[in-house]
Motif scaffolding. Structure first.
Motif, short mmCIF file in Angstrom:
data_model
loop_
_atom_site.label_atom_id
_atom_site.label_comp_id
_atom_site.label_asym_id
_atom_site.label_seq_id
_atom_site.Cartn_x
_atom_site.Cartn_y
_atom_site.Cartn_z
N THR A 14 0.89 -1.34 0.11
CA THR A 14 -0.19 -0.11 -0.33
C THR A 14 0.99 1.15 0.15
O THR A 14 2.03 0.87 0.73
CB THR A 14 -1.21 -0.05 1.39
OG1 THR A 14 -2.12 1.09 1.21
CG2 THR A 14 -0.20 0.24 2.75
N LEU A 15 0.63 2.79 -0.81
CA LEU A 15 1.70 3.88 -0.94
C LEU A 15 1.17 4.69 0.20
O LEU A 15 -0.42 4.52 0.81
CB LEU A 15 0.75 4.25 -1.91
CG LEU A 15 1.15 4.02 -3.57
CD1 LEU A 15 0.48 3.75 -4.65
CD2 LEU A 15 3.13 3.29 -3.45
N ILE A 16 1.95 4.39 0.64
CA ILE A 16 0.86 5.95 2.89
C ILE A 16 1.45 7.39 2.02
O ILE A 16 3.12 6.89 2.13
CB ILE A 16 2.16 5.12 3.66
CG1 ILE A 16 1.62 4.05 4.12
CG2 ILE A 16 1.51 6.50 4.53
CD1 ILE A 16 0.41 3.47 4.56
N ASN A 17 0.73 8.46 1.48
CA ASN A 17 1.44 9.78 1.38
C ASN A 17 2.65 10.48 2.50
O ASN A 17 1.82 9.84 3.64
CB ASN A 17 0.24 10.54 0.87
CG ASN A 17 -0.58 9.76 -0.40
OD1 ASN A 17 -0.22 9.47 -0.79
ND2 ASN A 17 -1.25 10.93 -0.19
N ILE A 18 3.49 11.06 2.04
CA ILE A 18 4.24 11.58 2.70
C ILE A 18 4.41 12.74 2.19
O ILE A 18 3.74 12.81 1.26
CB ILE A 18 5.66 10.64 2.77
CG1 ILE A 18 6.23 10.45 1.67
CG2 ILE A 18 5.36 9.47 3.63
CD1 ILE A 18 7.88 10.69 1.73
N ASP A 33 5.06 8.17 -6.76
CA ASP A 33 3.69 6.96 -6.72
C ASP A 33 3.53 7.00 -8.10
O ASP A 33 3.37 7.91 -8.85
CB ASP A 33 3.48 5.92 -5.80
CG ASP A 33 2.01 7.99 -5.55
OD1 ASP A 33 1.81 7.96 -6.83
OD2 ASP A 33 1.58 7.21 -4.76
N TYR A 78 10.64 8.90 -4.60
CA TYR A 78 9.03 8.83 -3.66
C TYR A 78 8.39 9.15 -4.50
O TYR A 78 6.39 8.91 -4.26
CB TYR A 78 9.58 9.55 -2.41
CG TYR A 78 10.33 9.53 -1.51
CD1 TYR A 78 10.08 8.39 -0.79
CD2 TYR A 78 11.95 9.74 -1.74
CE1 TYR A 78 11.08 7.87 0.16
CE2 TYR A 78 12.30 9.43 -1.35
CZ TYR A 78 12.51 8.01 -0.23
OH TYR A 78 12.94 7.68 0.47
N GLY A 98 7.82 5.33 -3.06
CA GLY A 98 6.48 4.64 -3.42
C GLY A 98 6.75 4.68 -4.87
O GLY A 98 6.10 3.77 -5.71
N ASN A 126 6.27 2.96 -0.25
CA ASN A 126 5.94 2.03 -0.28
C ASN A 126 5.48 1.24 0.65
O ASN A 126 6.95 0.38 0.36
CB ASN A 126 5.76 1.35 -2.02
CG ASN A 126 5.06 -0.50 -2.47
OD1 ASN A 126 4.63 -0.65 -1.36
ND2 ASN A 126 5.35 -0.43 -4.07
N ASP A 133 2.41 11.28 -6.62
CA ASP A 133 1.99 11.91 -5.06
C ASP A 133 3.21 10.72 -4.53
O ASP A 133 4.14 10.29 -5.07
CB ASP A 133 0.75 10.84 -4.59
CG ASP A 133 -0.40 11.61 -4.60
OD1 ASP A 133 -0.23 12.58 -5.09
OD2 ASP A 133 -1.27 10.65 -4.29
N HIS A 134 4.42 11.79 -3.49
CA HIS A 134 4.89 11.78 -2.29
C HIS A 134 4.74 10.41 -1.44
O HIS A 134 2.99 10.81 -1.06
CB HIS A 134 5.60 12.82 -1.93
CG HIS A 134 5.91 13.28 -3.10
ND1 HIS A 134 5.62 14.66 -3.25
CD2 HIS A 134 7.90 13.45 -3.46
CE1 HIS A 134 6.40 15.10 -4.44
NE2 HIS A 134 7.65 14.97 -4.16
N SER A 135 5.06 9.13 -1.88
CA SER A 135 4.37 8.32 -0.66
C SER A 135 6.05 7.13 -0.40
O SER A 135 6.70 7.43 -0.63
CB SER A 135 3.71 7.28 -1.47
OG SER A 135 4.15 7.09 -2.55
#
Length: 178
Positions: A64-68, A80, A78, A108, A88, A84-86
């Motif tokens: 899953t991609l977690i936004n940062i 994705d 980063y 990401g 993985n 977005d910046h994320s």
């Protein structure tokens, strides 16, 4: 962090240091105790079998991609597939949605399968380790099939046994990978 700093009248760097301290404590103590396979592993396979009909499953893997916030170093890696910046984050979950393994070390832009291939769990399974005899992990089509990593068959299976396989795979995996 921005909002917390404003809300409490402190600098963002203070919030950042506080969060880092708390996260390190969680990683050093709670994470190691909570994110692991349970002692009674045969119950896992039976529970997965009851949920979806796929035998010998010890876990389901997914990313899953977690936004940062945009990092200052190597920002481009980063980004994705959504722009977005994320990070993985790869997880292996059990039949009751408990985490058995987590890896949040990759940006990401990195594909789920590469993240998984670079984990200790992947290496252990490749070397022949199994949680119990015949144990397999279920993954989606992003992953390469291995003797211990079962993925769906092609999207339109023709034979009845292929349809049953895909159906059991989907029913078993969807209980935890959503």
């Amino acid at each position: 962090m921005h909002e917390i700093a404003i809300m409490h009248g402190v600098r963002k760097s203070t919030v950042c240091r506080s969060i880092k301290k708390v996260v390190n404590i969680i990683i050093d103590t709670m994470f190691q105790e909570e994110v692991r396979w349970p002692e009674n592993t045969q119950d896992i396979a039976m529970e997965f079998l009851r949920k979806g009909g796929f035998p010998c499953v010890c876990g389901c893997v997914d990313g899953t991609l977690i936004n940062i916030d945009s990092p200052s170093n190597h920002e481009e890696v980063y980004v994705d597939r959504y722009g977005d910046h994320s990070l993985n984050v790869m997880m292996i979950c059990g039949p009751n949605n408990y985490f058995y393994a987590v890896n949040a070390n990759w940006p990401g832009s990195v594909h789920d399968s590469r993240v998984f291939r670079n984990t200790a769990i992947y290496r252990r399974f490749e070397q022949g380790w199994r949680l119990f005899p015949g144990a397999v992990i279920l993954g989606d089509s992003a992953y390469a099939t291995r003797p211990w990593l079962m993925t769906p068959l092609h999207s339109n299976p023709g034979a009845e046994d292929e349809r049953r396989y895909n159906n059991a795979h989907k029913l078993t995996r969807k209980k935890v990978a959503k």
